[in-house]
Scaffold this motif. Sequence first.
Motif, PDB file in Angstrom:
ATOM      1  N   SER A  60       0.834  -1.212   0.000  1.00 13.58           N
ATOM      2  CA  SER A  60       0.000   0.000   0.000  1.00 13.58           C
ATOM      3  C   SER A  60       0.862   1.253   0.000  1.00 13.58           C
ATOM      4  CB  SER A  60      -0.912  -0.019   1.238  1.00 13.58           C
ATOM      5  OG  SER A  60      -0.129  -0.047   2.433  1.00 13.58           O
ATOM      6  N   GLN A  61       2.065   1.194   0.610  1.00 13.90           N
ATOM      7  CA  GLN A  61       2.940   2.365   0.636  1.00 13.90           C
ATOM      8  C   GLN A  61       3.404   2.741  -0.776  1.00 13.90           C
ATOM      9  OE1 GLN A  61       6.070   1.316   3.354  1.00 13.90           O
ATOM     10  NE2 GLN A  61       4.890   2.000   5.167  1.00 13.90           N
ATOM     11  N   ALA A  62       3.737   1.765  -1.592  1.00 18.74           N
ATOM     12  CA  ALA A  62       4.172   2.026  -2.968  1.00 18.74           C
ATOM     13  C   ALA A  62       3.033   2.635  -3.774  1.00 18.74           C
ATOM     14  CB  ALA A  62       4.659   0.743  -3.617  1.00 18.74           C
ATOM     15  N   THR A  63       1.802   2.128  -3.516  1.00 13.46           N
ATOM     16  CA  THR A  63       0.640   2.680  -4.225  1.00 13.46           C
ATOM     17  C   THR A  63       0.439   4.154  -3.882  1.00 13.46           C
ATOM     18  OG1 THR A  63      -0.417   0.511  -4.188  1.00 13.46           O
ATOM     19  CG2 THR A  63      -1.822   2.429  -4.630  1.00 13.46           C
ATOM     20  N   VAL A  64       0.605   4.499  -2.577  1.00  9.80           N
ATOM     21  CA  VAL A  64       0.455   5.902  -2.144  1.00  9.80           C
ATOM     22  C   VAL A  64       1.514   6.777  -2.805  1.00  9.80           C
ATOM     23  CG1 VAL A  64       0.649   7.465  -0.176  1.00  9.80           C
ATOM     24  CG2 VAL A  64      -0.641   5.327   0.040  1.00  9.80           C
ATOM     25  N   ILE A  65       2.747   6.283  -2.863  1.00 12.38           N
ATOM     26  CA  ILE A  65       3.827   7.061  -3.498  1.00 12.38           C
ATOM     27  C   ILE A  65       3.532   7.296  -4.973  1.00 12.38           C
ATOM     28  CG2 ILE A  65       6.258   6.979  -4.180  1.00 12.38           C
ATOM     29  CD1 ILE A  65       6.815   5.517  -1.537  1.00 12.38           C
ATOM     30  N   GLY A  66       3.039   6.244  -5.668  1.00  5.52           N
ATOM     31  CA  GLY A  66       2.720   6.393  -7.081  1.00  5.52           C
ATOM     32  C   GLY A  66       1.621   7.413  -7.297  1.00  5.52           C
ATOM     33  N   ASN A  67       0.560   7.335  -6.475  1.00  7.08           N
ATOM     34  CA  ASN A  67      -0.538   8.313  -6.606  1.00  7.08           C
ATOM     35  C   ASN A  67      -0.055   9.746  -6.335  1.00  7.08           C
ATOM     36  OD1 ASN A  67      -2.329   6.268  -7.224  1.00  7.08           O
ATOM     37  ND2 ASN A  67      -3.016   5.994  -5.101  1.00  7.08           N
ATOM     38  N   ALA A  68       0.852   9.893  -5.339  1.00 10.16           N
ATOM     39  CA  ALA A  68       1.389  11.224  -5.020  1.00 10.16           C
ATOM     40  C   ALA A  68       2.186  11.790  -6.182  1.00 10.16           C
ATOM     41  CB  ALA A  68       2.260  11.142  -3.771  1.00 10.16           C
ATOM     42  N   LEU A  69       2.978  10.903  -6.821  1.00 10.73           N
ATOM     43  CA  LEU A  69       3.740  11.357  -7.978  1.00 10.73           C
ATOM     44  C   LEU A  69       2.820  11.781  -9.114  1.00 10.73           C
ATOM     45  CD1 LEU A  69       6.655   8.739  -8.016  1.00 10.73           C
ATOM     46  CD2 LEU A  69       6.766  11.147  -7.315  1.00 10.73           C
ATOM     47  N   PHE A  70       1.730  10.982  -9.371  1.00  3.75           N
ATOM     48  CA  PHE A  70       0.752  11.356 -10.404  1.00  3.75           C
ATOM     49  C   PHE A  70       0.097  12.702 -10.076  1.00  3.75           C
ATOM     50  CE2 PHE A  70       0.424   6.818 -11.937  1.00  3.75           C
ATOM     51  CZ  PHE A  70       0.729   7.106 -13.255  1.00  3.75           C
ATOM     52  N   ALA A  71      -0.244  12.901  -8.795  1.00  2.00           N
ATOM     53  CA  ALA A  71      -0.891  14.157  -8.384  1.00  2.00           C
ATOM     54  C   ALA A  71       0.049  15.342  -8.588  1.00  2.00           C
ATOM     55  CB  ALA A  71      -1.325  14.062  -6.926  1.00  2.00           C
ATOM     56  N   ALA A  72       1.317  15.176  -8.191  1.00  2.00           N
ATOM     57  CA  ALA A  72       2.286  16.270  -8.359  1.00  2.00           C
ATOM     58  C   ALA A  72       2.479  16.603  -9.831  1.00  2.00           C
ATOM     59  CB  ALA A  72       3.621  15.890  -7.724  1.00  2.00           C
ATOM     60  N   ALA A  73       2.571  15.544 -10.677  1.00  2.70           N
ATOM     61  CA  ALA A  73       2.731  15.767 -12.113  1.00  2.70           C
ATOM     62  C   ALA A  73       1.523  16.491 -12.689  1.00  2.70           C
ATOM     63  CB  ALA A  73       2.949  14.429 -12.825  1.00  2.70           C
ATOM     64  N   SER A  74       0.320  16.118 -12.235  1.00  3.99           N
ATOM     65  CA  SER A  74      -0.903  16.749 -12.725  1.00  3.99           C
ATOM     66  C   SER A  74      -0.955  18.221 -12.342  1.00  3.99           C
ATOM     67  CB  SER A  74      -2.134  16.023 -12.175  1.00  3.99           C
ATOM     68  OG  SER A  74      -2.129  14.666 -12.570  1.00  3.99           O
ATOM     69  N   LEU A  75      -0.611  18.541 -11.082  1.00  9.27           N
ATOM     70  CA  LEU A  75      -0.652  19.938 -10.621  1.00  9.27           C
ATOM     71  C   LEU A  75       0.359  20.805 -11.370  1.00  9.27           C
ATOM     72  CD1 LEU A  75      -1.054  19.436  -6.752  1.00  9.27           C
ATOM     73  CD2 LEU A  75      -2.759  20.337  -8.356  1.00  9.27           C
TER      74      LEU A  75
END
Length: 546
Positions: free
Chosen positions: A515-530
């Motif tokens: 689950s930690q890797a999934t959270v990191i991936g989502n955070a990276l996607f969010a940062a890229a989107s912003l």
Amino acid sequence: MFALAQNTSRQREILEVVFRNGWEYMRRLLTGGRADEPALPTPAVLRNILIDLGPVYVKLGQLLSTRPDILPPDYTEALTALQANVPPVAWAEVEVLIRKQLNCPLEDAFETIDREPVAAGSIAQTHRARLMSGEEVALKVQRPGIETVVEQDISIIHGLAELASRTDIGQDYDVVALAEEFTSALRAELDFTKEANFTEQLRKNLAESRWFDADEIVVPAINWTLTSSQLLVMEWLNGKPILTAELPAGESGDAKRDATTTLLFRAFFQQIYIDGFFHADPHPGNIFYLDDGRIALIDCGMVGRLDPRTQQILTEMLLAIVDIDARRCSQLTLELAEAGQPVNMLRLENDYDRMLRKYYNLSLSQINFSEVFYEVLQIARANRIQMPSSLGLYAKSLANLEGVARGFNPKLNLLDEIKPLIADLFRRQLFGTSPLQTLLRTTLDLKSLSLQSPRQVEVLLDRITSESLHWNITLRDLDPLRRSLDDSANRLSFSIVVAALIVGAAIVSANANSSQATVIGNALFAAASLIGLWLMISIVRSGRLR
């Protein structure tokens, strides 16, 4: 606020004049109302304000009328004929001042003095008198108490200059320095010994000429024994202002008008283009037609000076105007201008081209050269090029001279008058007043060049081969290009970061075992989107999406 806000009788008087004549910006500013963008009064309102304020401000208006490089044409036109409506001072006060200025009793110096002045101006008034020797003289007497008024108003003028410095004109020109220039000139005008020196210099310069008979033009002689800082005593000349002179009718009168017109042009062209020292106020009241048929120049309080370099440039400018050469006019304007001013050459040439296009289909005899030079100064003003103040006096002198000449002689052909003078001016510039002297000077210059050139070439080659030669190159208008490149580089860097974040997020998500890797991936996607969204918005808002 500034000097006008203080509570003195003179300042209150100035405020009343400003309010009465309707300078709306000043009214709102000084009554605590909402003052919008600073604005000068209209030309008519400015003229009325200066007249109501009195002699010092009339002089200020007269100075401003000589600066078409600063004020638009409607302002200079409104101020050109500005005259103070000043009543003469009573004889009792004038007599006291004259006695103070003399080194001897009044009765020992003058046989008679007319108590009624023949002329009254803003600074002085003139009386006719006779010396004990029987010689007729003119007494120019300073108005009693004028120094106090001048000094009081000078401090207020500096305050007005500070206010005007916030207007559109004030942002383009150093009006505070202009006020300082005016106040210095005004203080100098209060010292009549300076005017006496100017008169004597002009008299000396016109005493001989190769262009005209020097006996036909007169500048009044100064009586230095009786002249002082507040009293100017000079030769009395019998005559009338030139435009009121009565000449005989018929061919003899026409011939005299033609000869007088030629004399005037040649006398002023010598002052301007050869002597570099000229009468800067040749209006009809300062050019007299004497009873014996000669011409007199009086009131030499305002003079202009031109150095040899400026004289040469102005002569070339006349030729460039005749040739309808916009590029050469632009180059000469920059040579005349004060150094260090950034100029858009393309715009300057286009302005000259539009101005000169009006003269394409006109013959030279139809061109009003003084009007053309006023347009030259207006083009300089439009391009925010600051010109020396002497050029304003030059333009005003030419305009006044041409106006007087056309009023005196309606049949005037300006080209016939100036063509031989221009040809002689160019010959003088090419060969000098003494061809032998010019030849010797050129020979010395060539000798110096031939001796120095080998050494200079050796030094240049030395520096090239030793790699110690440095080039100092300055390119204009690089700042906008640099900022544009910086913006482009920044956007490219952000785009690379966004791409890296997306790739990193995809790799992390594809191999996520917790689950930690999934959270990191989502955070990276969010940062890229912003970051990507912010980048798109900035590109759209800049208007450079296309």
